[in-house]
Design a protein around this motif. Structure first.
Motif, PDB file in Angstrom:
ATOM      1  N   GLY A  75      36.303  29.636  34.282  1.00 50.61           N
ATOM      2  CA  GLY A  75      36.801  29.051  33.035  1.00 50.61           C
ATOM      3  C   GLY A  75      36.781  27.529  33.045  1.00 50.61           C
TER       4      GLY A  75
ATOM      5  N   GLY B 258      43.202  32.667  38.682  1.00 56.65           N
ATOM      6  CA  GLY B 258      43.234  33.774  39.642  1.00 56.65           C
ATOM      7  C   GLY B 258      44.644  34.160  40.034  1.00 56.65           C
TER       8      GLY B 258
ATOM      9  N   GLU C  40      34.557  24.694  30.867  1.00 55.11           N
ATOM     10  CA  GLU C  40      35.171  23.560  30.156  1.00 55.11           C
ATOM     11  C   GLU C  40      34.459  22.258  30.526  1.00 55.11           C
TER      12      GLU C  40
HETATM   13  N1  LIG Z   1      47.934  24.468  34.089  1.00 60.70           N
HETATM   14  C1  LIG Z   1      47.358  25.413  33.340  1.00 60.70           C
HETATM   15  N2  LIG Z   1      48.100  26.305  32.654  1.00 60.70           N
HETATM   16  C2  LIG Z   1      47.540  27.270  31.921  1.00 60.70           C
HETATM   17  N3  LIG Z   1      46.196  27.458  31.807  1.00 60.70           N
HETATM   18  C3  LIG Z   1      45.407  26.600  32.470  1.00 60.70           C
HETATM   19  C4  LIG Z   1      45.935  25.544  33.271  1.00 60.70           C
HETATM   20  N4  LIG Z   1      44.900  24.865  33.808  1.00 60.70           N
HETATM   21  C5  LIG Z   1      43.774  25.471  33.361  1.00 60.70           C
HETATM   22  N5  LIG Z   1      44.084  26.514  32.565  1.00 60.70           N
HETATM   23  C6  LIG Z   1      43.175  27.486  31.939  1.00 60.70           C
HETATM   24  O1  LIG Z   1      43.111  28.656  32.750  1.00 60.70           O
HETATM   25  C7  LIG Z   1      41.963  29.405  32.361  1.00 60.70           C
HETATM   26  C8  LIG Z   1      41.423  30.236  33.502  1.00 60.70           C
HETATM   27  O2  LIG Z   1      41.070  29.415  34.520  1.00 60.70           O
HETATM   28  P1  LIG Z   1      40.041  29.756  35.667  1.00 60.70           P
HETATM   29  O3  LIG Z   1      38.730  30.016  35.135  1.00 60.70           O
HETATM   30  O4  LIG Z   1      40.194  28.679  36.672  1.00 60.70           O
HETATM   31  O5  LIG Z   1      40.638  31.083  36.347  1.00 60.70           O
HETATM   32  P2  LIG Z   1      40.391  32.626  36.097  1.00 60.70           P
HETATM   33  O6  LIG Z   1      40.283  32.922  34.671  1.00 60.70           O
HETATM   34  O7  LIG Z   1      41.419  33.307  36.894  1.00 60.70           O
HETATM   35  O8  LIG Z   1      39.072  32.919  36.806  1.00 60.70           O
HETATM   36  P3  LIG Z   1      37.730  33.471  36.220  1.00 60.70           P
HETATM   37  O9  LIG Z   1      37.370  32.584  35.051  1.00 60.70           O
HETATM   38  O10 LIG Z   1      36.817  33.341  37.355  1.00 60.70           O
HETATM   39  O11 LIG Z   1      38.032  34.871  35.830  1.00 60.70           O
HETATM   40  C9  LIG Z   1      41.010  28.377  31.783  1.00 60.70           C
HETATM   41  O12 LIG Z   1      40.807  28.683  30.433  1.00 60.70           O
HETATM   42  C10 LIG Z   1      41.764  27.055  31.885  1.00 60.70           C
HETATM   43  O13 LIG Z   1      41.578  26.236  30.776  1.00 60.70           O
END
Ligand SMILES: Nc1ncnc2c1ncn2[C@@H]1O[C@H](COP(=O)(O)OP(=O)(O)OP(=O)(O)O)[C@@H](O)[C@H]1O
Length: 480
Positions: free
Chosen positions: A186, A130, A190
């Motif tokens: 996401g 986010g 996982e």
């Molecule tokens: N430290 C990190 N750096 C980069 N990517 C990461 C890290 N930790 C997790 N991720 C990846 O970030 C991606 C997005 O995460 P998350 O689903 O929490 O947020 P989002 O995409 O903003 O929200 P949504 O899925 O609700 O749209 C996931 O694929 C996850 O594997």
């Protein structure tokens, strides 16, 4: 004979303990009833229940301090009640040592009798999700509530993509009562995939998974909180986890050959997938990225060749044309010791139907909300064993713009340009864009790229599957 008591006519519950105590320096009668209600008078009759409002208690000198929740009723959230929570201490002072001991015994007895409350949780915090505020949300809103409820936490910040999945696949889960994701959808996906890839997946799946919204989509937690009138906030989500509230959830198995991906939220191809994935470059905008990039995509609308096949749920058989489907035999060949392999349905015996392209959008949904402001599939149920299919073929751009605004209340599915049905199994045969045949699209599952075609979204990362035929089946009630 059993009789029914309406809520207001309930017989008063007998007291477990009733005593005169000091509250704010005033001697006040205080009662804890057998059904866990704490009652006292402080200008008006006050009540707090061990089941809902009381998280824990501690003795401080002569005083007993209760960590409690107060419900805040907002007025603007989502047209609903907007229920949310704040923390509050309630302190009272028994007049004698003996009665303080008795109060502590009775309160402990009541709190220990509450089934389903977790004692130890594994928490993933995604600092990247986010607007990159997950760490702050966790420290300021989530952890204080868990601390109040005396829930022990093992906290792991995710350091890279698939980190949560790797951990969940191999760690000892027996010491936890659940896994919590402070993230977007996401990380949840996982975790689900990590659990299902374990050899002991049947046991692993009994572990509840909780969500605290800290991503840009947050469709799963919105789908959980909205039907019970709670706002999609970190506090509401954390309180629901503390109270041990659970729902079963269907899992969809997406297969291509022997490659599998387990989805709990959605699969999209066409407009929705393009907006979801290509808008990543506007991640700093938070959820506004979907609206801004969505507008751009509608102005330069793409259509894709291809075909979908599906097995309609009872009542939806009139959609599409009859078709035959040669089952992807390779996908059912598996080593059962490696993990969950998807439902054991004999797909050849089912009545398949088809819709041929071109398509603007194909969207398959397991839960109602795709994001906090997107009621993608208003009739979707968590554990009905079906997926909701939303298909759009040709549609004038103006009508499409108006449909975008209707996504927030789910009325887009009533449009004559939209087919909305429930399916038991689904096959996607994605093709190229009709205007530029050397360009293909993106297949998005639960917010991540499952497959990307030629010259689609620019990214060097290899996707899990190739841009070709995919088969999707759904198992009822796999997750909790
Ligand atoms: N430290 C990190 N750096 C980069 N990517 C990461 C890290 N930790 C997790 N991720 C990846 O970030 C991606 C997005 O995460 P998350 O689903 O929490 O947020 P989002 O995409 O903003 O929200 P949504 O899925 O609700 O749209 C996931 O694929 C996850 O594997």
């Amino acid at each position: 004979m059993d009789t029914l008591h309406p809520e207001n006519d309930r017989l008063p519950s007998p007291p477990l303990i009733s005593d005169r105590v000091l509250i704010n320096g005033v001697i006040t009668p205080l009662t804890l009833t057998a059904d866990g209600e704490l009652q006292w008078t402080e200008s008006a009759l006050r009540k707090s229940t061990t089941e809902k409002e009381i998280l824990s208690f501690a003795v401080e000198g002569n005083k007993v301090k209760l960590k409690t929740l107060v419900e805040r009723r907002g007025s603007i959230c989502c047209g609903g009640s907007g229920g949310d929570y704040a923390r509050k201490d309630f302190v009272f002072e028994p007049l004698y040592d003996e009665s303080r001991k008795l109060w502590c015994d009775k309160l402990r007895q009541r709190l220990d009798s509450l089934v389903g409350r977790p004692k130890r949780l594994l928490v993933f915090v995604n600092p990247f999700g986010g607007k990159k505020t997950a760490r702050k949300i966790f420290l300021e809103e989530v952890k204080p509530l868990f601390d109040d409820a005396h829930v022990q936490l093992d906290v792991q910040e995710t350091k890279y993509q698939l980190h949560a999945k790797e951990m969940v696949r191999s760690i000892d889960l027996s010491k936890y009562d659940g896994i919590v994701c402070v993230s977007g959808d996401g990380v949840l996906v996982e975790v689900v995939n990590g659990l299902l890839e374990r050899a002991d997946w049947r046991t692993a799946l009994k572990l509840p998974i909780g969500m605290v919204p800290a991503g840009s989509g947050n469709g799963m937690i919105k789908s959980l909180l909205d039907p019970v009138g709670l706002s999609c906030s970190a506090a509401s989500a954390t309180v629901s986890i503390i109270r041990g509230h659970r729902r079963s959830l269907d899992v969809a198995t997406i297969s291509q050959g022997t490659t599998k991906f387990f989805s709990v939220l959605m699969l999209a191809w066409g407009l929705v997938a393009d907006i979801d994935i290509e808008s990543e470059k506007f991640r700093w905008m938070g959820s506004a990225r979907f609206d801004v990039y969505g507008l751009q995509r509608i102005i330069c609308l793409r259509q894709y060749n291809g075909r979908i096949l599906f097995v309609p749920a009872p009542g939806f058989e009139s959609n599409g044309q009859p078709a035959s489907y040669n089952v992807d035999k390779e996908s059912s060949v598996s080593d059962k010791t490696l993990g969950y392999q998807g439902p054991d349905t004999n797909l050849e015996d089912l009545e398949w139907r088809e819709i041929k392209g071109p398509f603007v959008s194909v969207w398959l949904h397991n839960v109602p909300w795709g994001a906090e402001n997107t009621l993608a599939a208003p009739n979707a149920k968590f554990s009905d064993g079906f997926l909701d299919l939303i298909v759009m073929k040709d549609c004038p751009k103006l009508a499409l713009l108006s449909l975008m605004t209707k996504l927030s209340d789910g009325t887009h599915v009533q449009s004559p340009y939209v087919s909305y049905l429930k399916v038991k199994a689904f096959v996607l045969e994605p093709g190229a864009r009709i205007d530029e045949e050397d360009k293909e699209g993106i297949i998005d599952s639960d917010g991540e790229v499952l497959a990307r075609g030629r010259r689609s979204y620019k990214c060097d990362e290899k996707a899990l599957m190739s841009y070709g035929k995919l088969q999707i089946t759904v198992d009822q009630d796999e997750m909790r």
